[in-house]
Scaffold this motif. Sequence first.
Motif, PDB file in Angstrom:
ATOM      1  N   THR A 128       0.862  -1.311   0.001  1.00 35.18           N
ATOM      2  CA  THR A 128      -0.158   0.186  -0.090  1.00 35.18           C
ATOM      3  C   THR A 128       0.861   1.232   0.054  1.00 35.18           C
ATOM      4  O   THR A 128       1.862   1.442   0.733  1.00 35.18           O
ATOM      5  CB  THR A 128      -0.857   0.037   1.234  1.00 35.18           C
ATOM      6  OG1 THR A 128      -1.722  -1.350   1.287  1.00 35.18           O
ATOM      7  CG2 THR A 128      -1.857   1.210   1.157  1.00 35.18           C
ATOM      8  N   SER A 129       0.455   2.221  -0.830  1.00 30.64           N
ATOM      9  CA  SER A 129       1.376   3.553  -1.158  1.00 30.64           C
ATOM     10  C   SER A 129       0.500   4.703  -0.444  1.00 30.64           C
ATOM     11  O   SER A 129      -0.686   4.575  -0.645  1.00 30.64           O
ATOM     12  CB  SER A 129       1.702   3.705  -2.208  1.00 30.64           C
ATOM     13  OG  SER A 129       2.184   4.741  -2.567  1.00 30.64           O
ATOM     14  N   HIS A 130       0.986   5.645   0.117  1.00 36.64           N
ATOM     15  CA  HIS A 130       0.304   6.851   0.614  1.00 36.64           C
ATOM     16  C   HIS A 130       0.939   7.861   0.131  1.00 36.64           C
ATOM     17  O   HIS A 130       2.277   8.018  -0.111  1.00 36.64           O
ATOM     18  CB  HIS A 130       0.150   6.929   2.445  1.00 36.64           C
ATOM     19  CG  HIS A 130      -0.714   6.061   3.007  1.00 36.64           C
ATOM     20  ND1 HIS A 130      -1.108   6.311   4.180  1.00 36.64           N
ATOM     21  CD2 HIS A 130      -1.543   5.232   2.611  1.00 36.64           C
ATOM     22  CE1 HIS A 130      -1.965   5.458   4.419  1.00 36.64           C
ATOM     23  NE2 HIS A 130      -2.438   4.570   3.780  1.00 36.64           N
ATOM     24  N   CYS A 131       0.245   9.008  -0.237  1.00 36.89           N
ATOM     25  CA  CYS A 131       0.753  10.228  -0.832  1.00 36.89           C
ATOM     26  C   CYS A 131       0.230  11.446   0.091  1.00 36.89           C
ATOM     27  O   CYS A 131      -1.004  11.466   0.194  1.00 36.89           O
ATOM     28  CB  CYS A 131       0.533  10.362  -2.260  1.00 36.89           C
ATOM     29  SG  CYS A 131       1.150  12.047  -2.754  1.00 36.89           S
ATOM     30  N   TYR A 132       0.992  11.975   0.686  1.00 38.16           N
ATOM     31  CA  TYR A 132       0.714  13.095   1.585  1.00 38.16           C
ATOM     32  C   TYR A 132       1.075  14.429   1.024  1.00 38.16           C
ATOM     33  O   TYR A 132       2.223  14.740   0.476  1.00 38.16           O
ATOM     34  CB  TYR A 132       1.259  13.057   2.940  1.00 38.16           C
ATOM     35  CG  TYR A 132       0.833  11.880   3.738  1.00 38.16           C
ATOM     36  CD1 TYR A 132      -0.300  11.949   4.608  1.00 38.16           C
ATOM     37  CD2 TYR A 132       1.456  10.577   3.742  1.00 38.16           C
ATOM     38  CE1 TYR A 132      -0.835  10.971   5.119  1.00 38.16           C
ATOM     39  CE2 TYR A 132       0.839   9.670   4.433  1.00 38.16           C
ATOM     40  CZ  TYR A 132      -0.102   9.730   5.274  1.00 38.16           C
ATOM     41  OH  TYR A 132      -0.492   8.692   5.779  1.00 38.16           O
ATOM     42  N   ARG A 133       0.240  15.548   1.076  1.00 31.35           N
ATOM     43  CA  ARG A 133       0.481  16.781   0.490  1.00 31.35           C
ATOM     44  C   ARG A 133       0.940  17.652   1.864  1.00 31.35           C
ATOM     45  O   ARG A 133      -0.024  17.810   2.804  1.00 31.35           O
ATOM     46  CB  ARG A 133      -0.334  17.551  -0.189  1.00 31.35           C
ATOM     47  CG  ARG A 133      -0.171  18.966  -0.606  1.00 31.35           C
ATOM     48  CD  ARG A 133      -1.093  19.363  -1.637  1.00 31.35           C
ATOM     49  NE  ARG A 133      -0.472  18.375  -3.044  1.00 31.35           N
ATOM     50  CZ  ARG A 133      -1.327  18.215  -4.212  1.00 31.35           C
ATOM     51  NH1 ARG A 133      -2.858  18.628  -4.168  1.00 31.35           N
ATOM     52  NH2 ARG A 133      -0.893  17.510  -5.032  1.00 31.35           N
ATOM     53  N   ILE A 134       2.043  18.187   1.894  1.00 35.34           N
ATOM     54  CA  ILE A 134       2.645  19.034   3.260  1.00 35.34           C
ATOM     55  C   ILE A 134       2.694  20.489   2.758  1.00 35.34           C
ATOM     56  O   ILE A 134       3.216  20.800   1.640  1.00 35.34           O
ATOM     57  CB  ILE A 134       3.981  18.296   3.581  1.00 35.34           C
ATOM     58  CG1 ILE A 134       3.922  16.998   3.950  1.00 35.34           C
ATOM     59  CG2 ILE A 134       4.394  19.248   4.971  1.00 35.34           C
ATOM     60  CD1 ILE A 134       5.350  16.439   4.340  1.00 35.34           C
ATOM     61  N   VAL A 135       1.870  21.274   3.327  1.00 42.80           N
ATOM     62  CA  VAL A 135       2.024  22.799   3.084  1.00 42.80           C
ATOM     63  C   VAL A 135       2.690  23.512   4.462  1.00 42.80           C
ATOM     64  O   VAL A 135       2.530  23.130   5.454  1.00 42.80           O
ATOM     65  CB  VAL A 135       0.182  23.384   3.270  1.00 42.80           C
ATOM     66  CG1 VAL A 135       0.440  24.773   3.023  1.00 42.80           C
ATOM     67  CG2 VAL A 135      -0.436  22.686   2.401  1.00 42.80           C
ATOM     68  N   TYR A 136       3.703  24.176   3.821  1.00 38.18           N
ATOM     69  CA  TYR A 136       4.656  24.755   4.766  1.00 38.18           C
ATOM     70  C   TYR A 136       4.353  26.245   4.627  1.00 38.18           C
ATOM     71  O   TYR A 136       4.093  27.039   3.458  1.00 38.18           O
ATOM     72  CB  TYR A 136       6.244  24.531   4.363  1.00 38.18           C
ATOM     73  CG  TYR A 136       6.519  23.159   4.182  1.00 38.18           C
ATOM     74  CD1 TYR A 136       7.382  22.862   5.459  1.00 38.18           C
ATOM     75  CD2 TYR A 136       6.503  22.386   3.100  1.00 38.18           C
ATOM     76  CE1 TYR A 136       7.798  21.378   5.386  1.00 38.18           C
ATOM     77  CE2 TYR A 136       6.923  21.009   3.001  1.00 38.18           C
ATOM     78  CZ  TYR A 136       7.566  20.793   4.371  1.00 38.18           C
ATOM     79  OH  TYR A 136       8.084  19.279   4.229  1.00 38.18           O
ATOM     80  N   ARG A 137       4.353  27.004   5.845  1.00 37.19           N
ATOM     81  CA  ARG A 137       4.215  28.350   5.913  1.00 37.19           C
ATOM     82  C   ARG A 137       4.788  28.823   7.041  1.00 37.19           C
ATOM     83  O   ARG A 137       4.347  28.572   8.204  1.00 37.19           O
ATOM     84  CB  ARG A 137       2.675  28.630   5.504  1.00 37.19           C
ATOM     85  CG  ARG A 137       2.680  30.489   5.819  1.00 37.19           C
ATOM     86  CD  ARG A 137       1.264  31.132   5.368  1.00 37.19           C
ATOM     87  NE  ARG A 137       0.280  30.589   5.084  1.00 37.19           N
ATOM     88  CZ  ARG A 137      -0.518  30.979   4.283  1.00 37.19           C
ATOM     89  NH1 ARG A 137      -0.355  32.050   3.640  1.00 37.19           N
ATOM     90  NH2 ARG A 137      -1.888  30.246   4.107  1.00 37.19           N
ATOM     91  N   HIS A 138       5.612  29.738   7.217  1.00 38.30           N
ATOM     92  CA  HIS A 138       6.219  30.311   8.219  1.00 38.30           C
ATOM     93  C   HIS A 138       5.311  31.539   8.799  1.00 38.30           C
ATOM     94  O   HIS A 138       4.748  32.232   7.866  1.00 38.30           O
ATOM     95  CB  HIS A 138       7.720  30.966   8.265  1.00 38.30           C
ATOM     96  CG  HIS A 138       8.346  30.973   9.519  1.00 38.30           C
ATOM     97  ND1 HIS A 138       8.082  31.947  10.203  1.00 38.30           N
ATOM     98  CD2 HIS A 138       9.310  30.358   9.975  1.00 38.30           C
ATOM     99  CE1 HIS A 138       8.855  32.004  11.301  1.00 38.30           C
ATOM    100  NE2 HIS A 138       9.754  30.973  11.149  1.00 38.30           N
ATOM    101  N   MET A 139       4.993  31.841   9.846  1.00 36.56           N
ATOM    102  CA  MET A 139       4.100  32.796  10.453  1.00 36.56           C
ATOM    103  C   MET A 139       4.807  34.273  10.375  1.00 36.56           C
ATOM    104  O   MET A 139       4.216  35.399  10.386  1.00 36.56           O
ATOM    105  CB  MET A 139       3.702  32.498  11.939  1.00 36.56           C
ATOM    106  CG  MET A 139       2.993  31.224  11.908  1.00 36.56           C
ATOM    107  SD  MET A 139       1.609  30.978  10.976  1.00 36.56           S
ATOM    108  CE  MET A 139       0.341  32.380  11.333  1.00 36.56           C
ATOM    109  N   GLN A 140       5.986  34.341  10.307  1.00 41.26           N
ATOM    110  CA  GLN A 140       6.847  35.643  10.591  1.00 41.26           C
ATOM    111  C   GLN A 140       8.022  35.803   9.139  1.00 41.26           C
ATOM    112  O   GLN A 140       8.592  37.027   9.296  1.00 41.26           O
ATOM    113  CB  GLN A 140       7.520  35.536  11.888  1.00 41.26           C
ATOM    114  CG  GLN A 140       6.805  35.419  12.774  1.00 41.26           C
ATOM    115  CD  GLN A 140       7.691  35.147  14.292  1.00 41.26           C
ATOM    116  OE1 GLN A 140       8.920  35.686  14.354  1.00 41.26           O
ATOM    117  NE2 GLN A 140       7.267  34.347  15.325  1.00 41.26           N
TER     118      GLN A 140
END
Length: 436
Positions: A394-406
């Motif tokens: 089984t394969s999983h694909c995850y979308r990771i969203v990066y954002r710094h607050m500063q």
Amino acid sequence: MLEKRLLACFSISRRFPVKYQRRKFSVAIHEKETIDVCGKKYQRDEWTNVTPKILSHIGRNLHLQEKHPLGLLKNRIVNHFYSQYIGRTGNPIFSVFDRLSPVVTVEQNFDSLLIPKNHISRLKSDCYYIDSAHLLRAHTTAHQVELIKSGIDSYLTVGDVYRRDEIDSSHYPVFHQLDAARLYSKHEIYKQEDISGISLFENGDKTAEKQEVHTLDTALFLQAELKACLEKLARNLFGEDAEIRWVESVFPFTHPSFELEVLYNGNWLELLGCGVMKQEILANCGITDKVGWAFGIGLERLAMRLYQIPDIRLFWSQDTGFLNQFRKATPTSAVTYKTISVFPQCTNDMSFWLPEGTAFSPNDFYDLVRQVGGDVIEQVTLIDEFNHPKTKLTSHCYRIVYRHMQKTLTKTEVNRVHEDIGSEATRLLGVKLRVV
């Protein structure tokens, strides 16, 4: 119905598909044999899954900071109860406990509240266990029995709670709850002088309206008192003209049980969960002549609506641009948060094959992402699942969203963190990265 919902606390949260909730998962064994939590050492065992990142939140006590939005909201609710419920001596009848240790036993968090042994809320994929007997509380209701046993009839508990969950703008593994309970004696329910022929209890049948041991009059009184109390609270928070509604629910420790919803910006907001305390819990506390109700409310969810805060990570920010917006506020001030982070998102996908022959939970990966990436992780979403017809992997694909607050993150910075997440996932979770 119990099997489909997380009912270990009154607050409501979106969950993962049941097939992930029910699976066990493996935890990497750390080099150290002991773990230090709140100044006490615990022996690691197969249940230990709490991470240094999660432990770093203990002692922050956001709800005790007077000018923090969570502190403001907590004090607003406490002040409401102090003003509405005054005893014969002129003092508030509700006691407040807001400094209780977040480390509790399995008995406190589950058994004392009649949560079944096989309930999904006990899984390691849902909770942060220190060892097989201790965990970071998943709800402040964990203190209910100890407070009642100490002789307290009316109380509010406030504190940080810990739950493994998905990653997005409205979910964080540490949040805050306010829990309450009130007990009544026969004299408080029936005001007449002669109550010798009146009983709170009977050997009857359980119905939608009552427990088998309560008379119908007792059950209806408690429901009326509970609803009147919480309707007043809702209108204190959202205004006298607030439109509210009651929805029947199910919790292991109350019956009947309800959720209170408030119409807010055109949508129904789940404000809290509540119900008539199960008499078995009181009996286990040695209380045989009183009945009561209880409720629990999540402070972050409420504060995000009242102050228009768009991202739950902001509550943990020490940025003055955020905190100064509440510096001059009082508990009843109408503060509207003004966005300070206009920095762009960076998005990367990560695909991997799940370890063969080893159970896997998405919460394992989410915890690892938080541990490596910290609060620059804005959201993680499982976007694809693929079962290979030949290898059966089984394969999983995850979308990771990066954002710094500063600040604006560079692609190089994001790629470095992304690579570290992949390396740690391979090392600790046993997955095999895919190049797609």
